[in-house]
Scaffold this motif. Structure first.
Motif, PDB file in Angstrom:
ATOM      1  N   LEU A  26      47.792  46.088  37.163  1.00  0.00           N
ATOM      2  CA  LEU A  26      47.423  45.401  38.404  1.00  0.00           C
ATOM      3  C   LEU A  26      45.913  45.366  38.599  1.00  0.00           C
ATOM      4  O   LEU A  26      45.370  44.370  39.080  1.00  0.00           O
ATOM      5  CB  LEU A  26      48.102  46.049  39.606  1.00  0.00           C
ATOM      6  CG  LEU A  26      49.611  45.860  39.697  1.00  0.00           C
ATOM      7  CD1 LEU A  26      50.152  46.570  40.930  1.00  0.00           C
ATOM      8  CD2 LEU A  26      49.981  44.402  39.716  1.00  0.00           C
ATOM      9  N   ASP A  27      45.232  46.451  38.225  1.00  0.00           N
ATOM     10  CA  ASP A  27      43.773  46.464  38.325  1.00  0.00           C
ATOM     11  C   ASP A  27      43.145  45.427  37.392  1.00  0.00           C
ATOM     12  O   ASP A  27      42.216  44.716  37.769  1.00  0.00           O
ATOM     13  CB  ASP A  27      43.221  47.848  38.004  1.00  0.00           C
ATOM     14  CG  ASP A  27      43.580  48.884  39.048  1.00  0.00           C
ATOM     15  OD1 ASP A  27      43.827  48.487  40.208  1.00  0.00           O
ATOM     16  OD2 ASP A  27      43.623  50.076  38.703  1.00  0.00           O
ATOM     17  N   ILE A  28      43.671  45.341  36.201  1.00  0.00           N
ATOM     18  CA  ILE A  28      43.157  44.362  35.240  1.00  0.00           C
ATOM     19  C   ILE A  28      43.439  42.943  35.739  1.00  0.00           C
ATOM     20  O   ILE A  28      42.571  42.066  35.664  1.00  0.00           O
ATOM     21  CB  ILE A  28      43.765  44.611  33.839  1.00  0.00           C
ATOM     22  CG1 ILE A  28      43.248  45.942  33.284  1.00  0.00           C
ATOM     23  CG2 ILE A  28      43.448  43.463  32.892  1.00  0.00           C
ATOM     24  CD1 ILE A  28      43.930  46.412  32.041  1.00  0.00           C
ATOM     25  N   SER A  29      44.631  42.712  36.265  1.00  0.00           N
ATOM     26  CA  SER A  29      44.954  41.393  36.815  1.00  0.00           C
ATOM     27  C   SER A  29      44.033  41.048  37.972  1.00  0.00           C
ATOM     28  O   SER A  29      43.577  39.911  38.100  1.00  0.00           O
ATOM     29  CB  SER A  29      46.406  41.342  37.284  1.00  0.00           C
ATOM     30  OG  SER A  29      47.273  41.398  36.196  1.00  0.00           O
ATOM     31  N   TRP A  30      43.749  42.022  38.815  1.00  0.00           N
ATOM     32  CA  TRP A  30      42.854  41.813  39.945  1.00  0.00           C
ATOM     33  C   TRP A  30      41.468  41.407  39.459  1.00  0.00           C
ATOM     34  O   TRP A  30      40.861  40.462  39.982  1.00  0.00           O
ATOM     35  CB  TRP A  30      42.814  43.095  40.767  1.00  0.00           C
ATOM     36  CG  TRP A  30      42.001  43.009  42.012  1.00  0.00           C
ATOM     37  CD1 TRP A  30      42.336  42.382  43.168  1.00  0.00           C
ATOM     38  CD2 TRP A  30      40.719  43.577  42.220  1.00  0.00           C
ATOM     39  NE1 TRP A  30      41.324  42.526  44.085  1.00  0.00           N
ATOM     40  CE2 TRP A  30      40.321  43.260  43.531  1.00  0.00           C
ATOM     41  CE3 TRP A  30      39.862  44.331  41.423  1.00  0.00           C
ATOM     42  CZ2 TRP A  30      39.102  43.661  44.051  1.00  0.00           C
ATOM     43  CZ3 TRP A  30      38.659  44.736  41.955  1.00  0.00           C
ATOM     44  CH2 TRP A  30      38.294  44.408  43.251  1.00  0.00           C
ATOM     45  N   LEU A  31      40.950  42.081  38.438  1.00  0.00           N
ATOM     46  CA  LEU A  31      39.635  41.747  37.897  1.00  0.00           C
ATOM     47  C   LEU A  31      39.634  40.368  37.242  1.00  0.00           C
ATOM     48  O   LEU A  31      38.673  39.604  37.385  1.00  0.00           O
ATOM     49  CB  LEU A  31      39.195  42.819  36.899  1.00  0.00           C
ATOM     50  CG  LEU A  31      38.866  44.177  37.512  1.00  0.00           C
ATOM     51  CD1 LEU A  31      38.617  45.211  36.422  1.00  0.00           C
ATOM     52  CD2 LEU A  31      37.687  44.070  38.456  1.00  0.00           C
ATOM     53  N   VAL A  32      40.702  40.043  36.539  1.00  0.00           N
ATOM     54  CA  VAL A  32      40.807  38.720  35.925  1.00  0.00           C
ATOM     55  C   VAL A  32      40.844  37.635  36.999  1.00  0.00           C
ATOM     56  O   VAL A  32      40.191  36.587  36.875  1.00  0.00           O
ATOM     57  CB  VAL A  32      42.052  38.638  35.004  1.00  0.00           C
ATOM     58  CG1 VAL A  32      42.344  37.215  34.583  1.00  0.00           C
ATOM     59  CG2 VAL A  32      41.856  39.523  33.788  1.00  0.00           C
ATOM     60  N   LEU A  33      41.579  37.878  38.074  1.00  0.00           N
ATOM     61  CA  LEU A  33      41.656  36.899  39.164  1.00  0.00           C
ATOM     62  C   LEU A  33      40.300  36.714  39.845  1.00  0.00           C
ATOM     63  O   LEU A  33      39.940  35.593  40.221  1.00  0.00           O
ATOM     64  CB  LEU A  33      42.713  37.321  40.185  1.00  0.00           C
ATOM     65  CG  LEU A  33      44.155  37.172  39.717  1.00  0.00           C
ATOM     66  CD1 LEU A  33      45.096  37.841  40.698  1.00  0.00           C
ATOM     67  CD2 LEU A  33      44.516  35.728  39.530  1.00  0.00           C
ATOM     68  N   ILE A  34      39.539  37.766  39.987  1.00  0.00           N
ATOM     69  CA  ILE A  34      38.197  37.636  40.549  1.00  0.00           C
ATOM     70  C   ILE A  34      37.319  36.805  39.623  1.00  0.00           C
ATOM     71  O   ILE A  34      36.580  35.917  40.066  1.00  0.00           O
ATOM     72  CB  ILE A  34      37.577  39.025  40.810  1.00  0.00           C
ATOM     73  CG1 ILE A  34      38.277  39.691  41.974  1.00  0.00           C
ATOM     74  CG2 ILE A  34      36.082  38.913  41.088  1.00  0.00           C
ATOM     75  CD1 ILE A  34      37.835  41.113  42.222  1.00  0.00           C
ATOM     76  N   GLY A  35      37.408  37.052  38.326  1.00  0.00           N
ATOM     77  CA  GLY A  35      36.642  36.267  37.360  1.00  0.00           C
ATOM     78  C   GLY A  35      37.030  34.795  37.381  1.00  0.00           C
ATOM     79  O   GLY A  35      36.160  33.907  37.323  1.00  0.00           O
ATOM     80  N   LEU A  36      38.322  34.529  37.475  1.00  0.00           N
ATOM     81  CA  LEU A  36      38.778  33.136  37.535  1.00  0.00           C
ATOM     82  C   LEU A  36      38.337  32.464  38.832  1.00  0.00           C
ATOM     83  O   LEU A  36      37.992  31.277  38.834  1.00  0.00           O
ATOM     84  CB  LEU A  36      40.300  33.081  37.394  1.00  0.00           C
ATOM     85  CG  LEU A  36      40.849  33.396  36.005  1.00  0.00           C
ATOM     86  CD1 LEU A  36      42.363  33.532  36.060  1.00  0.00           C
ATOM     87  CD2 LEU A  36      40.435  32.339  35.012  1.00  0.00           C
ATOM     88  N   ALA A  37      38.330  33.215  39.938  1.00  0.00           N
ATOM     89  CA  ALA A  37      37.866  32.647  41.202  1.00  0.00           C
ATOM     90  C   ALA A  37      36.379  32.314  41.132  1.00  0.00           C
ATOM     91  O   ALA A  37      35.946  31.256  41.610  1.00  0.00           O
ATOM     92  CB  ALA A  37      38.141  33.617  42.348  1.00  0.00           C
TER      93      ALA A  37
END
Length: 86
Positions: free
Chosen positions: A5-16
């Motif tokens: 979930l932490d990795i997904s959160w960081l990926v989502l921030i990068g995509l945003a």
């Protein structure tokens, strides 16, 4: 060690951030819209798999949700294409 979930959160921030920063660099609005919607597709799939826990769901459910997200993105791109052609 970060969990999934932490990795997904960081990926989502990068995509945003990529959603905000990349479109002004592209010369054609239709291409920029396509890029933004592709990033939205990736974000939607990531959210469905990680935060809605579809990674553990049957293949049919993952396929249906993935197809639903793709259809929404396709309709949004078609709408933006029609608006830019008018």
């Amino acid at each position: 060690m970060p969990d999934r979930l932490d990795i997904s959160w960081l990926v989502l921030i990068g995509l945003a951030l990529a959603t905000l920063l990349l479109p002004p660099l592209l010369p054609r609005p239709l291409l920029a819209n396509a890029l933004v919607l592709i990033l939205a597709l990736i974000k939607g799939r990531r959210i469905a798999l990680a935060f809605l826990d579809l990674r553990a769901a049957p293949v049919l459910w993952r396929g249906l949700v993935g197809a639903w997200i793709a259809i929404l993105v396709l309709f949004a791109w078609l709408a933006s294409a029609i608006v830019s052609l008018i």
